[in-house]
Design a protein around this motif. Structure first.
Motif, PDB file in Angstrom:
ATOM      1  N   LEU A  27      16.587  16.307  33.073  1.00 24.11           N
ATOM      2  CA  LEU A  27      16.513  17.500  32.230  1.00 24.11           C
ATOM      3  C   LEU A  27      15.256  18.320  32.478  1.00 24.11           C
ATOM      4  O   LEU A  27      14.871  19.149  31.658  1.00 24.11           O
ATOM      5  CB  LEU A  27      16.602  17.101  30.753  1.00 24.11           C
ATOM      6  N   ALA A  28      14.606  18.109  33.606  1.00 25.25           N
ATOM      7  CA  ALA A  28      13.438  18.919  33.956  1.00 25.25           C
ATOM      8  C   ALA A  28      13.881  20.338  34.300  1.00 25.25           C
ATOM      9  O   ALA A  28      14.937  20.548  34.912  1.00 25.25           O
ATOM     10  CB  ALA A  28      12.707  18.296  35.143  1.00 25.25           C
ATOM     11  N   SER A  29      13.079  21.320  33.902  1.00 25.30           N
ATOM     12  CA  SER A  29      13.384  22.708  34.242  1.00 25.30           C
ATOM     13  C   SER A  29      13.492  22.854  35.756  1.00 25.30           C
ATOM     14  O   SER A  29      12.668  22.320  36.499  1.00 25.30           O
ATOM     15  CB  SER A  29      12.271  23.631  33.719  1.00 25.30           C
ATOM     16  N   HIS A  30      14.531  23.548  36.209  1.00 24.43           N
ATOM     17  CA  HIS A  30      14.712  23.745  37.645  1.00 24.43           C
ATOM     18  C   HIS A  30      15.700  24.875  37.907  1.00 24.43           C
ATOM     19  O   HIS A  30      16.357  25.362  36.988  1.00 24.43           O
ATOM     20  CB  HIS A  30      15.213  22.454  38.319  1.00 24.43           C
ATOM     21  N   GLU A  31      15.795  25.267  39.163  1.00 25.75           N
ATOM     22  CA  GLU A  31      16.826  26.188  39.625  1.00 25.75           C
ATOM     23  C   GLU A  31      17.489  25.592  40.859  1.00 25.75           C
ATOM     24  O   GLU A  31      16.843  24.883  41.636  1.00 25.75           O
ATOM     25  CB  GLU A  31      16.244  27.562  39.965  1.00 25.75           C
ATOM     26  N   SER A  32      18.759  25.885  41.002  1.00 32.00           N
ATOM     27  CA  SER A  32      19.537  25.379  42.133  1.00 32.00           C
ATOM     28  C   SER A  32      20.409  26.482  42.705  1.00 32.00           C
ATOM     29  O   SER A  32      20.810  27.398  41.992  1.00 32.00           O
ATOM     30  CB  SER A  32      20.462  24.234  41.702  1.00 32.00           C
ATOM     31  N   VAL A  33      20.706  26.362  44.001  1.00 27.70           N
ATOM     32  CA  VAL A  33      21.818  27.106  44.578  1.00 27.70           C
ATOM     33  C   VAL A  33      22.924  26.082  44.809  1.00 27.70           C
ATOM     34  O   VAL A  33      22.676  24.989  45.313  1.00 27.70           O
ATOM     35  CB  VAL A  33      21.454  27.851  45.884  1.00 27.70           C
ATOM     36  N   CYS A  34      24.102  26.448  44.378  1.00 29.22           N
ATOM     37  CA  CYS A  34      25.275  25.589  44.517  1.00 29.22           C
ATOM     38  C   CYS A  34      26.189  26.269  45.532  1.00 29.22           C
ATOM     39  O   CYS A  34      26.563  27.420  45.347  1.00 29.22           O
ATOM     40  CB  CYS A  34      25.976  25.435  43.174  1.00 29.22           C
ATOM     41  N   ILE A  35      26.495  25.569  46.609  1.00 34.88           N
ATOM     42  CA  ILE A  35      27.238  26.155  47.718  1.00 34.88           C
ATOM     43  C   ILE A  35      28.568  25.433  47.881  1.00 34.88           C
ATOM     44  O   ILE A  35      28.596  24.204  47.978  1.00 34.88           O
ATOM     45  CB  ILE A  35      26.422  26.057  49.034  1.00 34.88           C
ATOM     46  N   LEU A  36      29.654  26.202  47.900  1.00 34.67           N
ATOM     47  CA  LEU A  36      30.986  25.655  48.148  1.00 34.67           C
ATOM     48  C   LEU A  36      31.429  26.074  49.540  1.00 34.67           C
ATOM     49  O   LEU A  36      31.469  27.270  49.850  1.00 34.67           O
ATOM     50  CB  LEU A  36      31.995  26.167  47.119  1.00 34.67           C
ATOM     51  N   ASN A  37      31.747  25.097  50.371  1.00 31.99           N
ATOM     52  CA  ASN A  37      32.334  25.354  51.685  1.00 31.99           C
ATOM     53  C   ASN A  37      33.760  24.815  51.625  1.00 31.99           C
ATOM     54  O   ASN A  37      33.992  23.631  51.854  1.00 31.99           O
ATOM     55  CB  ASN A  37      31.533  24.665  52.790  1.00 31.99           C
ATOM     56  N   ALA A  38      34.701  25.681  51.275  1.00 32.44           N
ATOM     57  CA  ALA A  38      36.096  25.267  51.144  1.00 32.44           C
ATOM     58  C   ALA A  38      36.849  25.324  52.465  1.00 32.44           C
ATOM     59  O   ALA A  38      38.004  24.919  52.540  1.00 32.44           O
ATOM     60  CB  ALA A  38      36.815  26.153  50.117  1.00 32.44           C
ATOM     61  N   GLY A  39      36.210  25.797  53.514  1.00 26.59           N
ATOM     62  CA  GLY A  39      36.872  25.971  54.801  1.00 26.59           C
ATOM     63  C   GLY A  39      36.918  24.710  55.642  1.00 26.59           C
ATOM     64  O   GLY A  39      36.370  23.664  55.273  1.00 26.59           O
ATOM     65  N   PRO A  40      37.539  24.794  56.822  1.00 27.18           N
ATOM     66  CA  PRO A  40      37.740  23.636  57.685  1.00 27.18           C
ATOM     67  C   PRO A  40      36.557  23.314  58.607  1.00 27.18           C
ATOM     68  O   PRO A  40      36.578  22.287  59.283  1.00 27.18           O
ATOM     69  CB  PRO A  40      38.968  24.033  58.510  1.00 27.18           C
ATOM     70  N   ALA A  41      35.535  24.174  58.647  1.00 30.13           N
ATOM     71  CA  ALA A  41      34.397  23.949  59.553  1.00 30.13           C
ATOM     72  C   ALA A  41      33.115  23.736  58.755  1.00 30.13           C
ATOM     73  O   ALA A  41      32.922  24.351  57.702  1.00 30.13           O
ATOM     74  CB  ALA A  41      34.225  25.148  60.488  1.00 30.13           C
TER      75      ALA A  41
END
Length: 120
Positions: A27-41
């Protein structure tokens, strides 16, 4: 599944809140980038951090396997708390990027999440 998303993404509002109210690391303060790679490569994502008072930092190279989600806390890349910044991401295949901030400076935590801006 066909690739979805964009190859260039921008997070204009970056600010890791300084401090946290508890001692639970989850629960520490933070920021994230969440990346979805739904493709085949597999995706190679290059991330630059832009500041108000210095040159950009990067590229930080992130590998996101095909058909997978990947979360990167920005503090782990050396982004300091309490400093305004923005993030630019370039991927070699289309991906989707979301930005999340956990502000736990008060006992009542605040969680903000928004889709990044797909620039291309």
């Amino acid at each position: 599944m066909e690739p979805i998303g964009s190859t260039v993404w921008v997070v204009a509002d970056g600010y890791i809140p300084p401090g946290s109210s508890g001692d639970d690391p989850a629960l520490a303060s933070h920021e994230s980038v969440c990346i979805l790679n739904a493709g085949p490569a597999d995706a190679t994502v290059r991330l630059w951090v832009y500041f108000t008072d210095r040159e950009p930092d990067g590229p930080h190279v992130l590998s996101v396997p095909a058909r997978r989600a990947f979360h990167q806390q920005l503090g782990a890349l050396g982004v300091p708390a309490g400093v305004d910044y923005s993030v630019l991401l370039h991927s070699d295949v289309p991906v989707v990027v979301q930005h999340t901030r956990l502000d736990s400076r008060q006992a009542a935590n605040a969680l903000m999440s928004t889709i990044a801006y797909p620039a291309r």
